[in-house]
Design a protein around this motif. Structure first.
Motif, PDB file in Angstrom:
ATOM      1  N   GLY A   5       9.437  12.145   1.555  1.00  0.00           N
ATOM      2  CA  GLY A   5       8.873  13.472   1.335  1.00  0.00           C
ATOM      3  C   GLY A   5       9.580  14.165   0.197  1.00  0.00           C
ATOM      4  N   LEU A   6       9.597  15.499   0.245  1.00  0.00           N
ATOM      5  CA  LEU A   6      10.276  16.264  -0.790  1.00  0.00           C
ATOM      6  C   LEU A   6      11.762  15.939  -0.844  1.00  0.00           C
ATOM      7  CD1 LEU A   6       8.614  19.730  -0.131  1.00  0.00           C
ATOM      8  CD2 LEU A   6       8.215  18.283  -2.110  1.00  0.00           C
ATOM      9  N   ARG A   7      12.400  15.852   0.312  1.00  0.00           N
ATOM     10  CA  ARG A   7      13.845  15.646   0.356  1.00  0.00           C
ATOM     11  C   ARG A   7      14.253  14.416   1.169  1.00  0.00           C
ATOM     12  NH1 ARG A   7      16.272  19.588  -2.148  1.00  0.00           N
ATOM     13  NH2 ARG A   7      18.269  18.630  -1.621  1.00  0.00           N
ATOM     14  N   ARG A   8      13.525  14.136   2.234  1.00  0.00           N
ATOM     15  CA  ARG A   8      13.944  13.062   3.129  1.00  0.00           C
ATOM     16  C   ARG A   8      13.271  11.744   2.783  1.00  0.00           C
ATOM     17  NH1 ARG A   8      13.350  14.672   9.268  1.00  0.00           N
ATOM     18  NH2 ARG A   8      14.728  12.852   9.459  1.00  0.00           N
ATOM     19  N   GLY A  49      -2.454  -5.426  -7.079  1.00  0.00           N
ATOM     20  CA  GLY A  49      -3.176  -5.368  -5.808  1.00  0.00           C
ATOM     21  C   GLY A  49      -2.736  -4.267  -4.872  1.00  0.00           C
ATOM     22  N   ILE A  50      -1.868  -3.351  -5.337  1.00  0.00           N
ATOM     23  CA  ILE A  50      -1.428  -2.239  -4.491  1.00  0.00           C
ATOM     24  C   ILE A  50      -2.564  -1.228  -4.344  1.00  0.00           C
ATOM     25  CG2 ILE A  50       0.240  -0.362  -4.247  1.00  0.00           C
ATOM     26  CD1 ILE A  50       2.141  -2.003  -6.038  1.00  0.00           C
ATOM     27  N   ILE A  51      -2.805  -0.770  -3.124  1.00  0.00           N
ATOM     28  CA  ILE A  51      -3.819   0.248  -2.857  1.00  0.00           C
ATOM     29  C   ILE A  51      -3.122   1.529  -2.421  1.00  0.00           C
ATOM     30  CG2 ILE A  51      -5.844   0.887  -1.500  1.00  0.00           C
ATOM     31  CD1 ILE A  51      -6.291  -1.517  -3.362  1.00  0.00           C
ATOM     32  N   ALA A  52      -3.448   2.629  -3.092  1.00  0.00           N
ATOM     33  CA  ALA A  52      -2.895   3.938  -2.728  1.00  0.00           C
ATOM     34  C   ALA A  52      -4.025   4.839  -2.263  1.00  0.00           C
ATOM     35  CB  ALA A  52      -2.174   4.570  -3.919  1.00  0.00           C
ATOM     36  N   ALA A  53      -3.871   5.438  -1.100  1.00  0.00           N
ATOM     37  CA  ALA A  53      -4.833   6.399  -0.560  1.00  0.00           C
ATOM     38  C   ALA A  53      -4.114   7.734  -0.419  1.00  0.00           C
ATOM     39  CB  ALA A  53      -5.372   5.929   0.787  1.00  0.00           C
ATOM     40  N   LEU A  54      -4.512   8.701  -1.243  1.00  0.00           N
ATOM     41  CA  LEU A  54      -3.823   9.984  -1.300  1.00  0.00           C
ATOM     42  C   LEU A  54      -4.791  11.118  -1.008  1.00  0.00           C
ATOM     43  CD1 LEU A  54      -1.721   9.425  -4.558  1.00  0.00           C
ATOM     44  CD2 LEU A  54      -1.101   8.859  -2.205  1.00  0.00           C
ATOM     45  N   ASN A  55      -4.458  11.931  -0.015  1.00  0.00           N
ATOM     46  CA  ASN A  55      -5.250  13.108   0.321  1.00  0.00           C
ATOM     47  C   ASN A  55      -4.544  14.356  -0.203  1.00  0.00           C
ATOM     48  OD1 ASN A  55      -7.097  11.512   1.740  1.00  0.00           O
ATOM     49  ND2 ASN A  55      -5.975  11.738   3.656  1.00  0.00           N
ATOM     50  N   SER A  77       0.827  -1.205   0.000  1.00  0.00           N
ATOM     51  CA  SER A  77       0.000   0.000   0.000  1.00  0.00           C
ATOM     52  C   SER A  77       0.863   1.257   0.000  1.00  0.00           C
ATOM     53  CB  SER A  77      -0.921   0.022   1.233  1.00  0.00           C
ATOM     54  OG  SER A  77      -0.154   0.083   2.424  1.00  0.00           O
ATOM     55  N   VAL A  78       0.226   2.349  -0.419  1.00  0.00           N
ATOM     56  CA  VAL A  78       0.840   3.670  -0.402  1.00  0.00           C
ATOM     57  C   VAL A  78      -0.160   4.630   0.228  1.00  0.00           C
ATOM     58  CG1 VAL A  78       1.877   5.508  -1.777  1.00  0.00           C
ATOM     59  CG2 VAL A  78       2.016   3.133  -2.579  1.00  0.00           C
ATOM     60  N   ARG A  79       0.294   5.414   1.203  1.00  0.00           N
ATOM     61  CA  ARG A  79      -0.558   6.449   1.789  1.00  0.00           C
ATOM     62  C   ARG A  79       0.145   7.787   1.596  1.00  0.00           C
ATOM     63  NH1 ARG A  79      -0.102   3.048   5.886  1.00  0.00           N
ATOM     64  NH2 ARG A  79       0.712   4.588   7.336  1.00  0.00           N
ATOM     65  N   GLY A  80      -0.558   8.739   1.025  1.00  0.00           N
ATOM     66  CA  GLY A  80       0.056  10.028   0.749  1.00  0.00           C
ATOM     67  C   GLY A  80      -0.732  11.173   1.336  1.00  0.00           C
ATOM     68  N   GLU A  81      -0.011  12.163   1.843  1.00  0.00           N
ATOM     69  CA  GLU A  81      -0.631  13.390   2.355  1.00  0.00           C
ATOM     70  C   GLU A  81       0.052  14.582   1.682  1.00  0.00           C
ATOM     71  OE1 GLU A  81      -3.112  14.072   4.406  1.00  0.00           O
ATOM     72  OE2 GLU A  81      -3.608  12.042   5.069  1.00  0.00           O
ATOM     73  N   VAL A 125       4.567  17.293   1.434  1.00  0.00           N
ATOM     74  CA  VAL A 125       4.026  16.057   0.858  1.00  0.00           C
ATOM     75  C   VAL A 125       4.820  14.891   1.420  1.00  0.00           C
ATOM     76  CG1 VAL A 125       5.524  16.151  -1.192  1.00  0.00           C
ATOM     77  CG2 VAL A 125       3.392  14.851  -1.270  1.00  0.00           C
ATOM     78  N   GLU A 126       4.127  13.830   1.780  1.00  0.00           N
ATOM     79  CA  GLU A 126       4.777  12.620   2.273  1.00  0.00           C
ATOM     80  C   GLU A 126       4.047  11.388   1.757  1.00  0.00           C
ATOM     81  OE1 GLU A 126       6.946  13.921   6.476  1.00  0.00           O
ATOM     82  OE2 GLU A 126       5.113  12.702   6.536  1.00  0.00           O
ATOM     83  N   PHE A 127       4.834  10.375   1.418  1.00  0.00           N
ATOM     84  CA  PHE A 127       4.294   9.097   0.965  1.00  0.00           C
ATOM     85  C   PHE A 127       4.792   8.007   1.908  1.00  0.00           C
ATOM     86  CE2 PHE A 127       4.690  11.792  -2.739  1.00  0.00           C
ATOM     87  CZ  PHE A 127       3.462  11.638  -3.375  1.00  0.00           C
ATOM     88  N   HIS A 128       3.850   7.258   2.472  1.00  0.00           N
ATOM     89  CA  HIS A 128       4.187   6.140   3.359  1.00  0.00           C
ATOM     90  C   HIS A 128       3.929   4.855   2.583  1.00  0.00           C
ATOM     91  CE1 HIS A 128       4.225   4.327   7.603  1.00  0.00           C
ATOM     92  NE2 HIS A 128       4.069   3.312   6.776  1.00  0.00           N
ATOM     93  N   VAL A 129       4.993   4.091   2.358  1.00  0.00           N
ATOM     94  CA  VAL A 129       4.903   2.865   1.562  1.00  0.00           C
ATOM     95  C   VAL A 129       5.147   1.672   2.470  1.00  0.00           C
ATOM     96  CG1 VAL A 129       5.797   1.619  -0.439  1.00  0.00           C
ATOM     97  CG2 VAL A 129       5.809   4.132  -0.424  1.00  0.00           C
ATOM     98  N   ASP A 130       4.222   0.722   2.443  1.00  0.00           N
ATOM     99  CA  ASP A 130       4.367  -0.503   3.225  1.00  0.00           C
ATOM    100  C   ASP A 130       4.546  -1.700   2.307  1.00  0.00           C
ATOM    101  OD1 ASP A 130       4.141   0.372   5.954  1.00  0.00           O
ATOM    102  OD2 ASP A 130       2.025   0.781   5.568  1.00  0.00           O
ATOM    103  N   GLY A 131       5.530  -2.548   2.639  1.00  0.00           N
ATOM    104  CA  GLY A 131       5.751  -3.777   1.900  1.00  0.00           C
ATOM    105  C   GLY A 131       5.970  -4.935   2.851  1.00  0.00           C
TER     106      GLY A 131
END
Length: 383
Positions: free
Chosen positions: A288-291, A255-261, A165-169, A274-280
């Protein structure tokens, strides 16, 4: 050393993105470094031809940077033989017509996104550009962010195992314009002027998800206008008719699910805008932008839910920083360099009008999902 000058019509240079990212931090930065070096020793030298509608503002930009080639007449600029590339950073509503003019004039075209206001319009531009035999490109700057470059490195190295999954804010509070000036132009909040966060951000999410993870096959979106009235640049109240927040679920191949706000009505409580949290199965990352920080399966703690006791773990301290391992240049400049090489040498450039049309398609389908209150499948778009 041979210098190869290339005239670039920069339309919309008085706007925030056209001025800061494309003129100053890309084209002028290339000139400051002595041009763009090719393998054969040739250096590409950008010659900006500034175009805009406001003569006063246009002249001010030119004088600020010692430039003399500017005009309010786009037709005259497109008629010039020394202008090989047309670049568009105008408001979305003006873009499609100007790009059609540039196609008819036989110019290679690079443009900000979205490519057009509709999938039909974007597809017509794809067909027209293909028929004209010109080279095209659409800005996809998020791919070149240091944080996402590190994330791509992790994916390519197999760090995650099977990605789940991917969760983005994304977002921040954009002031209404009354007691503090707004950080974004007022047209962003008027649907009749091409505004709205779905059309602004979903094209970004399309290429980020496809290039890093997998193609998007379905979208479910809730769009909202949380702030119904704003104040424009002249201090006049106006009704906000465009969406200022969007909550999307994207179903990807595998089957990857991405939830982005995406929101212009949220106050930031995270490390970056902006940040993306990726779980595997083998590990997780937050980019994020840089980190970019990671936690591998082998060192994952075993928290236990207990609402009766205060949390004593420092969860953030349990993650490891991904090192840079390289120098990261401005993302807009990096893509400009790739497009200029593409025009001059024919080197590969995958982010063409078709890629831009896929972004418009996802935004359009996201808006349909929000309007109809249902999941919408995303058909494959190809030549």
């Amino acid at each position: 050393m041979t210098r190869r000058s290339i005239g670039i019509i920069v339309n919309g240079v008085t706007g925030r993105m056209g001025y800061r990212q494309h003129l100053v931090r890309s084209l002028l930065a290339l000139r400051e470094q002595g041009g763009l070096a090719l393998d054969d020793g040739t250096r590409i030298w950008p010659e900006p031809i500034l175009v805009g509608r406001d003569e006063t503002r246009l002249r001010a930009v030119a004088e600020r940077h010692g430039l003399t080639d500017w005009t309010t007449d786009l037709t005259a600029a497109l008629a010039r033989d020394d202008a090989e590339i047309y670049f568009d950073a105008q408001v979305t509503q003006q873009r499609e017509k100007a790009i059609r003019q540039a196609i008819d004039a036989g110019k290679h075209i690079y443009t900000e996104k979205p490519l057009a206001e509709s999938s039909a319009g974007a597809w017509e531009l794809v067909r027209a550009a293909d028929a004209a035999g010109i080279r095209t490109g659409v800005v996809q700057d998020k791919l070149f962010l240091p944080g996402l470059r590190k994330l791509k490195r992790l994916i390519d190295g197999g760090f995650f195992g099977r990605i789940l999954s991917v969760r983005g804010e994304f977002g921040y509070w954009v002031f209404e314009g009354d007691w503090q000036p707004a950080q974004r132009p007022s047209w962003n909040y008027r649907a009749e002027d091409g505004g709205g966060i779905v059309m602004d951000m979903f094209p970004h999410w399309q290429y980020v998800l496809e290039e890093l993870f997998a193609p998007v096959r379905a979208v479910t979106c809730v769009a909202a206008t949380h702030v119904p009235q704003r104040v424009d640049e002249a201090g006049r109240p106006y009704p906000a008719t465009a969406d200022d927040a969007a909550y999307g679920i994207f179903e990807l191949d595998g089957g990857i699910i991405a939830a982005l706000n995406s929101s212009w009505t949220t106050r930031v409580h995270r490390d970056e805008l902006v940040e993306f949290h990726v779980d595997g199965t083998e590990g997780s990352a937050v980019a994020g932008l840089r980190r970019c920080r990671v936690q591998h399966r082998a060192v994952t703690p075993k928290p236990v839910w207990n609402p009766d006791l205060p949390a004593t773990e420092d969860f953030r301290a349990q993650w490891t920083e991904v090192p840079d391992n390289e120098e990261f240049d401005n993302g807009f400049k990096v893509q400009w360099e790739a497009f200029l090489r593409h025009v001059v040498t024919g080197s590969p450039f995958t982010w063409d009008f078709l890629a831009g049309a896929r972004g418009v398609q996802l935004a359009e389908l996201g808006l349909r999902s929000a309007r109809e209150g249902r999941r919408v499948e995303v058909p494959e778009l190809s030549r």
